[in-house]
Structure formats: structure tokens, C-alpha cells
Design an enzyme around this catalytic site. Structure first.
Site, PDB file in Angstrom:
ATOM      1  CG  ASN A   9     -33.427 -62.095  15.404  1.00 14.84           C
ATOM      2  OD1 ASN A   9     -32.622 -62.640  16.161  1.00 14.84           O
ATOM      3  ND2 ASN A   9     -33.293 -60.836  15.004  1.00 14.84           N
ATOM      4  CE  LYS A  11     -35.002 -58.366  17.506  1.00 13.23           C
ATOM      5  NZ  LYS A  11     -35.298 -56.980  17.263  1.00 13.23           N
ATOM      6  CG  HIS A  98     -30.978 -57.426  12.668  1.00 12.53           C
ATOM      7  ND1 HIS A  98     -31.234 -56.353  13.490  1.00 12.53           N
ATOM      8  CD2 HIS A  98     -32.128 -58.150  12.624  1.00 12.53           C
ATOM      9  CE1 HIS A  98     -32.496 -56.426  13.920  1.00 12.53           C
ATOM     10  NE2 HIS A  98     -33.054 -57.516  13.406  1.00 12.53           N
ATOM     11  CD  GLU A 100     -32.107 -55.323  16.941  1.00 15.20           C
ATOM     12  OE1 GLU A 100     -31.597 -56.424  17.205  1.00 15.20           O
ATOM     13  OE2 GLU A 100     -33.336 -55.114  16.978  1.00 15.20           O
ATOM     14  CD  GLU A 170     -35.704 -57.432   9.911  1.00 17.20           C
ATOM     15  OE1 GLU A 170     -36.550 -58.076  10.514  1.00 17.20           O
ATOM     16  OE2 GLU A 170     -34.571 -57.214  10.361  1.00 17.20           O
ATOM     17  N   GLY A 176     -39.276 -53.749  16.453  1.00 18.22           N
ATOM     18  CA  GLY A 176     -39.413 -53.664  17.904  1.00 18.22           C
ATOM     19  C   GLY A 176     -40.276 -52.505  18.375  1.00 18.22           C
ATOM     20  CB  SER A 217     -44.004 -54.596  14.623  1.00 20.64           C
ATOM     21  OG  SER A 217     -43.099 -53.806  15.383  1.00 20.64           O
TER      22      SER A 217
HETATM   23  C1  PEP Z   1     -36.171 -58.333  14.021  1.00 25.50           C
HETATM   24  O1  PEP Z   1     -35.532 -58.546  15.009  1.00 25.50           O
HETATM   25  O2  PEP Z   1     -35.651 -58.555  12.921  1.00 25.50           O
HETATM   26  C2  PEP Z   1     -37.547 -57.832  14.141  1.00 25.50           C
HETATM   27  C3  PEP Z   1     -38.216 -57.649  13.042  1.00 25.50           C
HETATM   28  O3  PEP Z   1     -38.020 -57.596  15.394  1.00 25.50           O
HETATM   29  P1  PEP Z   1     -39.561 -57.326  15.800  1.00 25.50           P
HETATM   30  O4  PEP Z   1     -40.379 -58.419  15.164  1.00 25.50           O
HETATM   31  O5  PEP Z   1     -39.582 -57.365  17.276  1.00 25.50           O
HETATM   32  O6  PEP Z   1     -39.941 -55.994  15.232  1.00 25.50           O
END
Ligand code: PEP
Length: 260
Positions: A9, A11, A98, A100, A170, A176, A217
Site C-alpha cells: 500500500n 498510500k 483502512h 486512515e 491492522e 506507521g 509495521s
Molecule cells: C498500512 O498502510 O496499511 C500499513 C500497515 O502501514 P505500515 O506498514 O507503514 O504500518
């Protein structure tokens, strides 16, 4: 045997030139480390970069996805992109819900359900993102949060529609932050999700089981231990998917596990 999905992803990162270089580097790296058939790789660029990345994915047999879609099929929704458009541009996947989008854009359950319904009515596979916040976890509300987020969707969909949904667990506190869930924490949540889907009548046996990805992460160093967990079927990778080498490290970890 598991059928892994490793999803990158990107983003709101990469301009068109940067996206092309990143996709080419990933494709090149994968040509040097060919994936077994049990490992599928998919890229999720920003909408504007899908046209440049799509032919590269097609040629290298990688999946392609969008990061979002509208809760409406078409019409006067300025700035939105429909599932039909996502499908027409060559995407096989779309991320829905998601954290976000839930947090920053206040996407509510009603919209998330509409998006999932539109996706399952199309050829695009929805990846439903769920996860608890740090506050939920610290106040022992992880399971009720996950259950609620699943029930919004899985108490409504028909069994044949439910089978089309991929779930991404998640934990919001891991996205992040550089602080991944431990493999044990992630496995515990994935096992809970799978049992709850089973309880809701979504078969979790053999090849019919729902693919449940872990996100938060994930990087080249922690991927192998996470992917080795029995209920983890892949990874949704944010930050580490923006560097070809790091993303390839996650992909090769999946390939190693699938060969065990
Ligand atoms: C994500 O954007 O779904 C995500 C898990 O980001 P990151 O791997 O940076 O934590």
C-alpha cells in the site's frame, strides 16, 4: 497449504515517475527471486499512478489494487472513484475501511458496507481493513471492536459474497509506528477473526478459508515470524512497500515460508 497475498500500500506517496521506477525495481527484483505459485504479490499505487503501474503488473503477473473506492456506484460525487472505474482500469483488488480512512475521513460503517457490497457485485476483490486502537487494546475492548467491525459486513452479506472478501487485521497502534504486533499477538487476533467468521457462517475450511492479512509495521526483518503463524495468510505493507529492497524482503520471506 496457505496461499499468501503480499500487498504493498503506497498510500499518498509517489508521483508518476517515482511510481514507475518503484514498480520497475520491484518487478526486476522479483525476476531475480521468482515467487512460488503460492505467493501472490499486489501493488496498490495512488489512483493517478495506476495507469503507469498497471501494464508493469500485468506483464510480471502481479496483482494490482486501488486504495479506496466510492460508496456509490456513479453520479454527482465530486472527487470520488467508483468500483466500476477501479475494475475498468485493471485492478483486481480494492482496500476498504483502512484505518486512515475511518479516522481521518470519518468513514462510517454504513459507507464501508456499501463499498463492500459494490465490490462483491463487481470482479474486484475487496480487502476489508479492521483493527483496534491502542485505547481499545488497553481497555480490553480489542475483541468487541473486531467483532463489531466484522459484523457490520458479515451479518449482511450472503455466503457466496462473504467468501469473496479478504480481511486485513491492522491494529491501529501498529500502523506507521514501527511497532508491529508480536507474532503471538497477531496470531491471537487472526485466530479470533477466523473463529468469528466461522460463527457467522463463513466457511474456514481448506481452500475456502478467508484470507486474513496482517498489517502494521511489517518489514523485511519481522515478516517471516509473522507469516509463519498458522492464521496469517499474508501482509498489508505500508512504509516498507515504498522501498523495493524492503518490500522484496517481505516477499522473499513469504516464499521461504511457503516452501516449508
Ligand atoms: C498500512 O498502510 O496499511 C500499513 C500497515 O502501514 P505500515 O506498514 O507503514 O504500518
Amino acid at each position: 497449504m496457505k496461499h499468501f497475498l503480499i500487498a504493498g500500500n503506497w498510500k499518498m506517496n509517489t508521483t508518476v515517475d517515482v511510481a514507475a521506477v518503484l514498480a520497475i525495481d520491484i518487478v526486476h527484483g522479483l525476476s531475480e527471486h521468482p515467487m512460488p505459485p503460492e505467493v501472490e504479490i499486489a501493488l496498490f499505487p495512488p489512483f493517478t499512478n495506476i495507469p503507469i503501474v498497471a501494464p508493469l503488473c500485468r506483464a510480471a503477473q502481479l496483482g494490482l489494487g486501488a486504495q479506496n473506492c466510492s460508496h456509490e456506484p456513479y453520479g454527482a460525487f465530486t472527487g470520488e472513484i467508483s468500483v466500476e472505474m477501479v475494475e475498468a482500469i485493471g485492478c483486481q483488488y480494492v482496500l476498504i475501511g483502512h484505518s486512515e480512512r475511518r479516522q481521518i475521513y470519518r468513514e462510517n460503517n454504513e459507507w464501508i458496507l456499501s463499498k463492500i457490497k459494490l465490490a462483491v457485485a463487481s470482479k474486484v476483490t475487496p480487502i476489508l481493513c479492521i483493527g483496534e486502537t491502542l485505547d481499545h487494546r488497553q481497555t480490553n475492548r480489542t475483541w468487541i471492536t473486531l467483532q463489531d467491525q466484522l459484523d457490520v459486513i458479515f451479518t449482511v452479506l450472503k455466503p457466496e459474497q462473504a467468501r469473496r472478501v479478504v480481511v486485513a487485521y491492522e491494529p491501529v497502534w501498529a500502523i506507521g509506528t514501527g511497532v508491529s504486533a508480536t507474532p503471538e499477538e497477531a496470531q491471537e487476533a487472526h485466530s479470533f477473526i477466523r473463529k468469528h467468521l466461522d460463527y457467522r457462517g463463513v466457511t474456514q475450511v481448506g481452500n475456502d478459508r478467508t484470507r486474513i492479512l496482517y498489517g502494521g509495521s511489517v518489514n523485511a526483518e519481522n515478516a517471516e515470524a509473522l507469516l509463519a503463524q498458522p492464521d496469517i495468510d499474508g501482509a498489508l505493507v505500508g512504509g516498507a512497500s515504498l522501498k523495493a529492497e524492503a518490500f522484496l524482503g517481505v516477499c522473499t520471506a513469504a516464499a521461504r515460508i511457503s516452501n516449508l
